[in-house]
Design an enzyme around this catalytic site. Sequence first.
Site, PDB file in Angstrom:
ATOM      1  N   TRP A 104       0.821  -1.216   0.000  1.00 39.05           N
ATOM      2  CA  TRP A 104       0.000   0.000   0.000  1.00 39.05           C
ATOM      3  C   TRP A 104       0.853   1.264   0.000  1.00 39.05           C
ATOM      4  CZ3 TRP A 104      -1.169   3.116   4.696  1.00 39.05           C
ATOM      5  CH2 TRP A 104      -0.297   2.835   5.747  1.00 39.05           C
ATOM      6  N   ASP A 105       2.107   1.138   0.414  1.00 35.47           N
ATOM      7  CA  ASP A 105       3.004   2.299   0.450  1.00 35.47           C
ATOM      8  C   ASP A 105       2.947   3.087  -0.851  1.00 35.47           C
ATOM      9  OD1 ASP A 105       3.782   0.096   1.988  1.00 35.47           O
ATOM     10  OD2 ASP A 105       5.913   0.574   1.904  1.00 35.47           O
ATOM     11  N   GLU A 139       0.661  -2.289  12.350  1.00 34.61           N
ATOM     12  CA  GLU A 139       0.778  -3.756  12.379  1.00 34.61           C
ATOM     13  C   GLU A 139       1.052  -4.291  13.773  1.00 34.61           C
ATOM     14  OE1 GLU A 139       3.630  -4.637   9.356  1.00 34.61           O
ATOM     15  OE2 GLU A 139       2.174  -4.337   7.753  1.00 34.61           O
ATOM     16  N   LYS A 185       2.977   0.521  16.132  1.00 33.43           N
ATOM     17  CA  LYS A 185       4.176   0.451  15.300  1.00 33.43           C
ATOM     18  C   LYS A 185       4.320   1.724  14.471  1.00 33.43           C
ATOM     19  CE  LYS A 185       6.294  -2.538  11.770  1.00 33.43           C
ATOM     20  NZ  LYS A 185       5.964  -3.442  10.662  1.00 33.43           N
ATOM     21  N   GLN A 186       3.205   2.150  13.904  1.00 35.69           N
ATOM     22  CA  GLN A 186       3.267   3.238  12.945  1.00 35.69           C
ATOM     23  C   GLN A 186       1.931   3.963  12.927  1.00 35.69           C
ATOM     24  OE1 GLN A 186       3.456  -0.287  10.285  1.00 35.69           O
ATOM     25  NE2 GLN A 186       2.892   1.217   8.754  1.00 35.69           N
TER      26      GLN A 186
END
Lengths: 787, 787
Positions: free
Chosen positions: A367-368, A494, A598-599
Amino acid sequence: MTFADEIRYTSATDPWKLSQFGFDAARQGSLESLFALSNGHIGLRGTLDEGEPRHLPGSYLNGLYEERVLPHAEAGYGFPESGQTVVNVADGKLIRLLVGDSPLDLTYGEVLDHHRTLDLRSGILHRHTNWRSPNGRSVRVRSQRLVSLTRRSIAAICYEVEPIDDEGDLYVAIQSDLLANEEAGGAPSTDPRSAARVAPLIGELSGAKEARAVLGHITQSSRLRMAVGMDHELEVPDRSTTAIDVNSDVARFTVSARLPAGSKLRLVKYLAYGWSSRRSAHALRDQVEGALATSKLSGWDVLVTEQRKFLDDHWAAADVEVEGDDEMQQAVRVAMFHVLQAAVRAERRAIPAKGLTGPGYDGHTFWDTETYVLPVLTYTAPESARDALIWRHSTLDRARARAAELGQKGAAFPWRTINGAECSGYWPAGTAAFHINADIADAVARYYGATGDLNFDRDYGAEILVETARLWMSLGHFASDDGFRIDGVTGPDEYSAITDNNTFTNLMAQKNLREAANAVGRQVEVADRLEVDEAEAASWNRAAEAMVIPYDERLQVHQQSEAFTEHDEWDFADTPAEHYPLLLHAPYFEIYRKQVIKQADLVMAMFLRGDAFTAEQKARNFAYYEARTVRDSSLSAAQQAVLAAEVGHLDLAYDYWAETVFTDLYNLHGNSVQGLHLAALAGAWTVAVCGFGGMRDHNGWVTFAPRLPPKLTCLAFRILVEGRAITVKVGRNSATYHLVNGKAFTSSHHGKEFTIAVDAPVTLPIPAAPEVAPVQQPMGRKPIHRD
Amino acid sequence: MTFADEIRYTSATDPWKLSQFGFDAARQGSLESLFALSNGHIGLRGTLDEGEPRHLPGSYLNGLYEERVLPHAEAGYGFPESGQTVVNVADGKLIRLLVGDSPLDLTYGEVLDHHRTLDLRSGILHRHTNWRSPNGRSVRVRSQRLVSLTRRSIAAICYEVEPIDDEGDLYVAIQSDLLANEEAGGAPSTDPRSAARVAPLIGELSGAKEARAVLGHITQSSRLRMAVGMDHELEVPDRSTTAIDVNSDVARFTVSARLPAGSKLRLVKYLAYGWSSRRSAHALRDQVEGALATSKLSGWDVLVTEQRKFLDDHWAAADVEVEGDDEMQQAVRVAMFHVLQAAVRAERRAIPAKGLTGPGYDGHTFWDTETYVLPVLTYTAPESARDALIWRHSTLDRARARAAELGQKGAAFPWRTINGAECSGYWPAGTAAFHINADIADAVARYYGATGDLNFDRDYGAEILVETARLWMSLGHFASDDGFRIDGVTGPDEYSAITDNNTFTNLMAQKNLREAANAVGRQVEVADRLEVDEAEAASWNRAAEAMVIPYDERLQVHQQSEAFTEHDEWDFADTPAEHYPLLLHAPYFEIYRKQVIKQADLVMAMFLRGDAFTAEQKARNFAYYEARTVRDSSLSAAQQAVLAAEVGHLDLAYDYWAETVFTDLYNLHGNSVQGLHLAALAGAWTVAVCGFGGMRDHNGWVTFAPRLPPKLTCLAFRILVEGRAITVKVGRNSATYHLVNGKAFTSSHHGKEFTIAVDAPVTLPIPAAPEVAPVQQPMGRKPIHRD
């Protein structure tokens, strides 16, 4: 660690050149990635001309992969059985040199001078080495390497050798190779995120004549064919002989020459690459030989001129200027250069997470690309964004089949892939991350909104919007209280998985559903073809309207997903620095059930769906999630920077900007050898434009809310909106908007509407930043402060 | 399908014998499992003496496993890297016969008569075959096979051959083998639940003399040693010769004999097995030769007598008598026989999910043993329950290490294992199913409560309770509202995973915490050794008190886990019959996020923690979950039966009883070839005693609430409580409680306290069953009605 602890890349920070001085074996791997050249079709890692020493040789052709079995300790329905791995194709960048009888090798003899420079305006990698061989002869080797940004199949190297001692005639041999199935080199990694490496090329044809040679190979399992050819122009000052040899895995053009003192040998090597899943070996051979013939006819100087022209045009449309931090200026351009390189000639292939700079993540796209890379391209090189989305569209049949396999309607795009088939071996952070479908839809809607490209909308975009909307309708359901729930999915973070009502996912799905309804409204024939009736479109709007967005009333913050704020806190105080990234030091179940992030996830939702939050909510949410986000993903810092800038933490935003911009220059994740973190690099632009420039594009209206970080005196950027070039120059107290071409442009500045026309720029004052209480990161996870 | 569609196993349903008539190749695989003999140490599948035809040969030694690599498509922290697979050890049950020069093979020649009978009182498998060879000679072969329930290392076969035609002298050859590394046979299964099969035995020693031979092997990776020996007694009517041969994988005792008409040859084969992870090959050889010598000295008849005596005693203490359904009577005893066989001489080894009847689930033990099998043993053969729990205790260090690896305190027992190390390859339905720890604690507490075995409590039980309580304290946390939450775990229903506050898990953990607090109160020296102070024990009670039990106020039902009742419904109407079990036809994520239940979970909580629910809640919850439970696990029916009986659905309870009892007799899951479903078979007892007998054992008090299903006229069962034998006889209108021995016993009958003493039985009236509205199962998942 501070940035200053690391070696500087440049002795003098040139705003347009990335230079590295001296030979540094320890940093060679990440330098190979940083000095990689690509045009989105061909990728050549920045290894030395002589090939060794090196960490990973790395020559890639976008889309050329080998298949491998994906083993499962316990199999499950729908688990992918085969994976794809990018192939290290025949290496054409090798030019070995023998000085007398000593091979040029920077780990032997004496390096008198060595530096390499990636020139961001010429698109050429320069190398300069003065070397004294073990037997005492000194030579200067200079090379220029380019992968053509205008000719998709072409790369070229201009290689020069001259004696720099006064010991009389120097005998040298130059071996210019094509080498297939070379050893990958480097120790195998135990990091589960690194790629499986294979050497699967089977020779099909080879041929050589005079200074030209061609090799043709086919991959063992995936049965994809490639051909590579080389041709040479040689200028020798004195006596020389040449020879050409070829077998199935090696072609070699050898020059033996005598170089009198003060003389110079010059070799131009032209390379052409091609691959196909359908065409014959002979057709591919003819294709690369044809490309070689035309580029040789053009000659080196023309290739160089074309390259410069292309980049001049690009920078004129896309450059970001940074005043007040020279290293940042340089690094932002390095980042943008790599984003461009990864995409420009990709045409209808995926843009992998590492571009074509290394084998990390098996060469897969995630998806980045849609969420991080395509926004940059949409506003700076829209044709490349379009091509990448047309590639996604080309995989729709696979995505429809995958949705059906998963028991869903519409299309389910793969979490990671090269050819459009799901390659994720761990479904809770793969298949379950359905948000990728909304991310793709978001990129489609953004591209359409920013370009008004109705042909794309009709032929590609609307269909993607419809099929992803259908997926959401089958993934979600109307619960007892009439809320539309999307249960059991994984959001961007994640460190949580298989959660109910992930806010990011639900807000992106909401947008997806609305954009699909809009698309069938304007593309009636597409709707007819896809059998979308009014009731179906109405159901999308109804689901969007009823979308559940979990909110903790007690804490007055949005929940990343339902019950998230009820989960236990992570014990950051007891987590030593070497336990990051956590996923390598703690089991998933432990990470998933705690409030450790995580992000950016909810924070990212506040950027991409900023229209769904109030300013107060954004500030409160940001503070809450900032304290729990460890940034174990390189995708995080840019998002945090954008929101930090929006809610008023401009210093913090600057630190996060540095973190994303320097991800690979300082090898912050320790794995840049596997390739560049393209999404993080795309963040260089995103933070400048959307963070400090405050650009947003909600529902097709591009607006700004610029605010300069204290460190800078000025920030300028250019974007393209519906064919118009717009320049925004942000100063300390005001911002100036220029329209370079096209019809008048109406936008808003900090909530106030304004209009600019060509030759009628507008300068507007910047309101003071809101007062905000300081925020905290998890213990030990504060970003490095850029003073 | 109805049960009547299937072939009857018996021509006349003998209550103590399971017979099968004729040779049926299609059902051979499951018959091999049903006719398997075992004593919990040795397991021999019910293959024919002559070895072939067969589906899976199968000879097992409890605990003898081979290691194999567990591959992961994407590795993760804490994923087990190696698995264990039960080994098919050297096959000692082979006795091949040549009639003239035709090998006896039921698929050739002519089968004149063939039947086999498993005698549940003698513990012997009888075989009777009259066969005409292709060359026209007719013989009768009779054999009796036993695996000694009293001598752990011993099995024996009595084999007889006689000519039954009048064609004069018959020449026969008999080859009695030990055969290692035999081919497994059968097509490899693609079902992920079936075992990986390996043939990993390396010969270390072999020897033979006269009628005796020994083979010694070591497993390739796990380095476990085994030895097997055979000896023979031969009675021949006429001329004969014998020979013995041996090499590393085969030992063969050959008899050639001339059989005059009317004569009979009789061969008794004694087998002895041993294995060890520590002892030498020579020590093992000596051990099996010694065991052979004593059993041969005792002779066949003594082995038979001992076996009968052992079983007479067992049935006297444990039998369940069923009046009104002869086939059910027989099947209940078959089930109980297999439960006994699996456990009786297991000593300090695990009891695998399949016992030692087949290679299914790789020979692993799961929570099934503690939760399904040990309750049966606790009340009927308590020493075996104790041994199994001592085995668990012996793995405590591994469980402590696993907990530490997972970042938890205390001990985390493995989801599946042979030697105590985690072998689960899919963590959401493995590691995350932490309830196994509470299940083990529950079995410990039950055993202690039912026996008062303070030595066990001191040496083993209390420590397990303490270490599992510590696990719960680190897995759970006190949330903002002071509730104690256990997030991100998987309950018994594997069609949901990684959920918050699974009610079963939380209630079992609650009990675990309380039992641990009790244990440290009575075992002060254990508490000291484990450094449990008062504050720690108090924290357990506090967490138990605050345990979150999710409840849906709107629907007035408990939630299987938080938010469960908000999830989407499964589309049962659109799920064809062949899509069950769903896990083979739908992806986990789809199954997890919907209200579809593989196996009793909340319903099971209402059995094991029935004290935590009101009668009204039980009825409402049962109806709600019944409509969503598909019984894709053989673990489900027994639990549903118990609750159905309790809330008043006695007919339904009967149907579920039949489903669990006949699981393997009718091969209801289609995989009985891989071994028997021991937990389902244990359900035969559980439904009789806890379902129709209404026995509960909450907090150490054994109570009853019997109610006969309409189909039966009487049901009687025996249990052992603190050394007292109690018989309960349930009639239509009343139940009679007898105390066979020991001090007076106080219990309750449908909530009314009563006391019995030896010779002072009590008969109490049975109140009418509550009126209940009918319940529904998912479409197509109604159990077969037993009319």
